[in-house]
Structures are given as C-alpha cells and as structure tokens.
Design a protein around this motif. Structure first.
Motif, PDB file in Angstrom:
ATOM      1  N   GLY B  11      28.493  39.473 -27.546  1.00  0.00           N
ATOM      2  CA  GLY B  11      28.117  40.502 -26.528  1.00  0.00           C
ATOM      3  C   GLY B  11      29.183  40.762 -26.145  1.00  0.00           C
ATOM      4  N   HIS B  12      30.856  40.118 -25.104  1.00  0.00           N
ATOM      5  CA  HIS B  12      31.989  40.679 -25.609  1.00  0.00           C
ATOM      6  C   HIS B  12      32.363  41.833 -27.348  1.00  0.00           C
ATOM      7  CE1 HIS B  12      32.776  39.977 -21.472  1.00  0.00           C
ATOM      8  NE2 HIS B  12      33.188  38.448 -22.072  1.00  0.00           N
ATOM      9  N   GLY B  13      32.338  41.623 -27.769  1.00  0.00           N
ATOM     10  CA  GLY B  13      31.970  41.763 -29.252  1.00  0.00           C
ATOM     11  C   GLY B  13      31.888  43.150 -28.923  1.00  0.00           C
ATOM     12  N   LEU B  14      30.163  43.254 -29.173  1.00  0.00           N
ATOM     13  CA  LEU B  14      30.290  44.674 -29.132  1.00  0.00           C
ATOM     14  C   LEU B  14      30.533  45.996 -27.665  1.00  0.00           C
ATOM     15  CD1 LEU B  14      26.241  43.424 -29.183  1.00  0.00           C
ATOM     16  CD2 LEU B  14      27.162  43.974 -31.422  1.00  0.00           C
ATOM     17  N   THR B  15      31.040  44.748 -26.820  1.00  0.00           N
ATOM     18  CA  THR B  15      31.943  46.111 -26.303  1.00  0.00           C
ATOM     19  C   THR B  15      33.634  45.837 -26.451  1.00  0.00           C
ATOM     20  OG1 THR B  15      31.787  44.360 -24.209  1.00  0.00           O
ATOM     21  CG2 THR B  15      29.754  45.402 -24.397  1.00  0.00           C
ATOM     22  N   GLY B  16      33.640  45.689 -26.999  1.00  0.00           N
ATOM     23  CA  GLY B  16      35.220  45.688 -27.920  1.00  0.00           C
ATOM     24  C   GLY B  16      35.765  44.759 -27.281  1.00  0.00           C
ATOM     25  N   HIS B  17      34.715  43.765 -26.267  1.00  0.00           N
ATOM     26  CA  HIS B  17      36.076  42.630 -25.864  1.00  0.00           C
ATOM     27  C   HIS B  17      37.426  43.041 -24.651  1.00  0.00           C
ATOM     28  CE1 HIS B  17      35.056  39.503 -28.949  1.00  0.00           C
ATOM     29  NE2 HIS B  17      35.630  40.496 -29.768  1.00  0.00           N
ATOM     30  N   LYS B  18      36.518  43.801 -24.246  1.00  0.00           N
ATOM     31  CA  LYS B  18      37.168  44.684 -22.730  1.00  0.00           C
ATOM     32  C   LYS B  18      36.927  43.935 -21.779  1.00  0.00           C
ATOM     33  CE  LYS B  18      37.706  49.264 -24.812  1.00  0.00           C
ATOM     34  NZ  LYS B  18      37.126  50.224 -25.609  1.00  0.00           N
ATOM     35  N   HIS B  19      35.694  43.046 -21.566  1.00  0.00           N
ATOM     36  CA  HIS B  19      35.690  42.966 -20.616  1.00  0.00           C
ATOM     37  C   HIS B  19      35.378  41.026 -20.137  1.00  0.00           C
ATOM     38  CE1 HIS B  19      34.130  46.701 -19.541  1.00  0.00           C
ATOM     39  NE2 HIS B  19      33.701  47.134 -21.447  1.00  0.00           N
ATOM     40  N   TRP B  20      36.655  40.675 -20.457  1.00  0.00           N
ATOM     41  CA  TRP B  20      36.290  39.471 -20.274  1.00  0.00           C
ATOM     42  C   TRP B  20      37.762  39.068 -18.959  1.00  0.00           C
ATOM     43  CZ3 TRP B  20      34.149  35.486 -23.077  1.00  0.00           C
ATOM     44  CH2 TRP B  20      34.187  35.770 -24.742  1.00  0.00           C
TER      45      TRP B  20
END
Ligand SMILES: Cc1cc2nc3c(=O)[nH]c(=O)nc-3n(C[C@H](O)[C@H](O)[C@H](O)COP(=O)(O)OP(=O)(O)OC[C@H]3O[C@@H](n4cnc5c(N)ncnc54)[C@H](O)[C@@H]3O)c2cc1C
Ligand SMILES: [Zn+2]
Lengths: 102, 416
Positions: B11-20
């Motif tokens: 999931g985070h991969g799909l959003t560019g890892h911006k929301h961890w």
C-alpha cells in the motif's frame, strides 16, 4: 594513537608501551583486619575517570622500565609523565575536563 | 503503533512511501516517572520494553545523551551466540538467544537475525582441549555445540588456510549452529518502536549530569533538560557506567576501554558463517552488503575516545590475512571504535546497588550485543520486583566481595 614520553627513552609510539592500569593503589597494611567489602574495593574497584587518569605504563618494547603518566582518557593527551615514587601532578593541572564528549 | 505487513508495504509502495508514520514520539521529559532508564542503547530500550510488556509498568522514560543506538549498540560486530563455559553465563546468554529467535515476530520489526553459525578456532593443543571442554559443557546445558576437525572447517569455510605450516595452524573449532549475526540498528529501532507503543517516553539529546539523592535513596536524575524525578533509576550506560556511578557516589569494578572494528569494501558472498579466534584477537563475518566485518581486541588502556590505536588494527588485520590469505588484497573501507565496560571476570553486573532506588546493568564489555534481549529481560524483572531474576542472581555486584566471580575470560575475554 598517541605518543608517550618515556622518562628514559623519550617520545615513542604508544604501541611500544603497555598500560598497567590505575597508579597509586596502595595495598592495605593489614588485610586481615578488613571486611570483605573493603578488600573487594582494593582488589576490584577502579576510578576509571572520564578525564585525567593517573596510570602506570611500562616501555615493554623499549627499555622495559615502569613509570607513571597522567593522561586524559578522552583526548589521550598526556598531561605529564613522572617516575614511580614521585608525586603526581597537582590536581589543578589535571583539571582539563574532557575536550570532546562522547 | 502502525504494524508492518506485506500488505501495508504494498500500500505504501503505491503511494510513494510518503505516508509512513514516525516510529516513536519525541516527547518533552515529564517531571516525574516511575522508572528512568539512563542510556538508550539496546539494553536500556529492551529494559523499558520488558518493564512495560512483562511487568505492566508504563510510566517510564529512557534518557539518552545522544541518539538511541549511537553507543556500542550501533558500533558492534553483531555476533550472537550462547556457547559460554560456565553454567551461570550459559543460562543467561541462552535465554537471550531464545529471545532473539522470536524477536522479529514479537517486535513486528525485522531484526535480521541470521543464524549462520559461529565458529571458534583452536590453534594449539591446549586450545583444542579448552574447546572440547566448552563444547561438552554447552551440550550438558542443552546448548547446541559441535567440535569440528580442520577438514570439516575447510568444507564450511573454503577461504580459510588449514595448512599445517600456517603461522596460526587451525587444529579444530567449536561450532554453534544457532549462533549468527543480526542488524544492530534494527534491534534499537525495534525495541524503541515497541516500547514507545506501550507508552514509554524515549528522550534523546538529554544527558544525565547528576543523580538525585534524598536521605540515601536515589530519587531521580539531573539532566541537560532539567531534573527528572523517578522512584527507580536503572543505569544502563555501558562505557559510561563508572561516570554515572561516580555521580551517585558509587565505585564500580569496571574499566572502560576502546574496542575497534572495521569493514572492507563489498565483495561477492564468500563467507557464510562467523569465524572467531581468541588466540589471535580477531574475528570475521560477511555482511549482507558483502563487506567483511572484522573486529579486534580491546586497546590495553582506559579510554573514552571511541577510537583506538593503529597497532591494534594492524594486529587484527595481520591475523585475518594469515588465516584467510585471499583477503590480503581487499581494501578496508571504514574503521571505528566503541567504549566497552570491562569487568574483572568478563561477566556483566546486573542488579541492585547499595543505594536504594538505583539499579545497575553494566560490565558487558566486548560481548553484550548478543545479550541485548536477555539483559533487558532480567533487568526489567529486577527493577519491577526489587530483586534479581534467577538468571542474574549470580551476576550481582556482591559477587566481588563474596568472591563468587564467574571467570568467562576463556569464552568471552576476547571473543564477542
Ligand atoms: C567494536 C565493537 C564490537 C563489538 N562486537 C560485539 C559482538 O560481535 N557481539 C556482541 O555480543 N557484543 C559486541 N560488542 C559489545 C556490545 O556492543 C555491547 O556490549 C552492547 O552493545 C552494550 O549495549 P548497551 O545498550 O548496554 O550500550 P550502548 O549501546 O553503548 O548504550 C549506552 C548508552 O548510554 C548512553 N549514555 C552514556 N552516558 C550517558 C549519560 N550521562 N546520560 C544519558 N545517556 C548516556 C550512551 O550515549 C549510549 O547510547 C562490541 C562492541 C564494540 C565497541
Ligand atoms: Zn623507555
């Protein structure tokens, strides 16, 4: 990595020397009178200061002789070198507290 | 705590890892806690985690003068094993190894524990006898331990020279298959994240400068960020244990020494186990990135400088090149040092102190990374119950006056 001034041979690389640990530890005059805590304190407890330490060194790969040094354990700067039996440097001279903090 | 999982990674991969989310908070210190742990290395963080997790105490602060894991935890060569000679040590380190085996799962953080085995070489007839004695003692304690012949060693480690004319002839070895290496930062971050999730305050850039005492009891610490009061204070400061003890007016049988390690340029995989040699003061493994990780013995003088002498590096390199002649052309890339807290019997000191409210955990010296989980486990128990766990009962400060030292120099003095 630092140099040590052997009182007999002059300045040499630290690798030529071996450290004999804290200096001026006096063996208790009558061990039998001590309780176990005091004996353990003599045997095992050490000052281990972060700052200037009075310690014994031997020029193991040189003249083979023992002497004392006052060394800053943070910067490895030697404040002074003095012979066994001589007085350590005045406490004021040993003051420079650690120069870099880790 | 936001749990890690394959799905979440996707999931985070799909959003560019911006929301961890950040893994732990950066709280301001409160004025008072039930427990303050001094030192945010692996041991301190593990202690806080197990206090919260096993003993339900969550009003805890871990106070770290720099950044967490910036001490020996982040500077060591990550060897994990439990093949110690004496029962007391074997039980403690084996508890730790068992915790390692479940740790990634428990913390929901990949600590990259790789059980690739640990080999301890014997170079003389006496070494071989000592190795056999230790391996037998291990087996009696239920710890996996084998004796290898030179030919078996060469099969496992083709790089090694077993020539009978070698400078350090390889006559045998002990091998612990369950031993191995782990990721140093991961254990710091894993414990920090899990402890934070249970409510522990991790306070970085906060140096303890004094120990507060009232009528002989320790009641808190002075720090560069103000006074923090506490019912109990645990000192887990490795190389700085004597410094903190001095603030409390306590003398310890500890001396701090530089201990160095270094890594080579990355190479293709060529060594899939850990090889150690007490006799030549050197040991080696290969990291997942391909670097050869080499550790030396301690520098022989007290030091707080986090760097040591070149002669010690040279000694370790010379020994490694004798044992692994093919490595002689490999270039070293980085070198560093830590400050290790060495006890007279090469064993840790974990327990109460003569000062009420003050607990200590130190003396792990050159070999405490492997025991990070077990150390935290027993210190948490000691702090929570105000008495040692059965595993650290033999490791209290009193052993120096009772004379019940645990001489692990053979198994631990040089090796890590
Ligand atoms: C080069 C090297 C190689 C090693 N190799 C191995 C190995 O292969 N296997 C193994 O098992 N062990 C190894 N060790 C030993 C191992 O690293 C340590 O025993 C272990 O990491 C200690 O963990 P710790 O959490 O107690 O200490 P640390 O990680 O050092 O944590 C102590 C913390 O206390 C903090 N602190 C100090 N003073 C204060 C203060 N006044 N106020 C606030 N905080 C303070 C420090 O900043 C530090 O972060 C090695 C050590 C070194 C240096
Ligand atoms: Zn000389």
């Amino acid at each position: 990595m630092f140099l040590i001034e052997c009182p007999w041979c002059g300045r040499r690389d630290q690798g030529e020397f071996s450290c004999g640990g804290e200096a001026h530890i006096v063996r208790p005059a009558s061990p039998d009178d001590l309780d176990d805590e005091s004996w353990a304190d003599y045997l095992f407890n050490r000052k281990n200061p972060k700052g200037v330490h009075l310690e014994q060194w031997v020029h193991i790969q040189g003249c083979g002789r023992w002497f004392n040094a006052a060394r800053n354990t943070v910067s490895n700067k030697i404040v002074s070198v003095y012979k066994v039996g001589e007085e350590p440097p005045h406490p004021e001279k040993r003051k420079p507290v650690p120069e870099s903090g880790q | 705590m936001q749990r890690f999982s394959a799905l979440r990674l996707l999931g985070h991969g799909l959003t560019g890892h911006k929301h961890w989310r950040q893994s732990w908070r950066h709280p301001e210190p409160k004025r008072e806690y039930d427990v303050v742990i001094v030192g945010g290395g692996g041991h301190g963080l593990a202690t806080a985690y197990y206090l919260a997790r096993e003993h339900g105490m969550t009003n805890i602060a871990v106070v770290e003068k720099g950044w967490i894991g910036g001490g020996n935890t982040g500077r060591n060569t990550t060897i994990v094993r439990s093949n110690y000679l004496w029962d007391e040590a074997a039980h403690l380190y084996e508890k730790s190894l068992k915790l390692w085996e479940g740790l990634s799962h428990e913390l929901n953080f990949n600590v990259m524990f790789s059980q690739r085995g640990v080999m301890n070489l014997a170079h003389s007839l006496q070494d071989v006898r000592d190795a056999e004695r230790r391996a037998n003692a291990n087996v009696l304690n239920g710890i996996d331990s084998e004796i290898l012949t030179p030919e078996q060693i060469r099969q496992k480690v083709p790089l090694i020279s077993i020539s009978p004319t070698a400078r350090y002839p390889v006559l045998g070895a002990t091998f612990q298959p369950r031993g191995g290496v782990a990721r140093h930062d991961a254990i710091t971050w894993g414990y920090a994240r899990a402890a934070d999730a249970l409510g522990v305050d991790i306070i970085q850039n906060c140096e303890v400068t004094g120990v507060l005492k009232e009528s002989g009891h320790v009641v808190g610490v002075e720090t560069t960020r103000g006074v923090i009061r506490a019912r109990k204070v645990g000192v887990v400061a490795a190389g700085h244990s004597s410094v903190i003890a001095q603030m409390a007016g306590l003398r310890l049988p500890i001396e701090s020494h530089p201990l160095q390690a270094f890594v080579s340029e990355p190479c293709k995989p060529a060594l899939d186990t850990v090889v150690m040699s007490n006799a030549v003061h050197a040991y080696i493994s290969q990291s997942d990135k391909g670097e050869f990780v080499v550790g030396a013995g301690i520098d022989g003088y007290n030091g707080y400088s986090q760097s040591g002498g070149y002669n010690v590096i040279e000694g370790a390199v010379a020994a490694i090149v004798e044992l692994f002649p093919t490595l002689s052309r490999i270039r070293l890339m980085r070198q560093w040092g830590g400050i290790v807290d060495v006890a007279p019997d090469a064993c840790p000191i974990i327990g109460l102190t003569p000062l009420k409210g003050l607990y200590i955990n130190c003396g792990w010296g050159t070999g405490g990374f492997k025991s990070t989980p077990g150390s935290g486990w027993v210190l948490a128990h000691t702090i929570a119950h105000n008495r040692p766990h059965e595993l650290n009962l033999p490791f209290t400060l009193e052993r120096f006056s009772s004379g019940a030292l645990i001489d692990e120099h053979g198994a631990a003095g040089v090796a890590h």
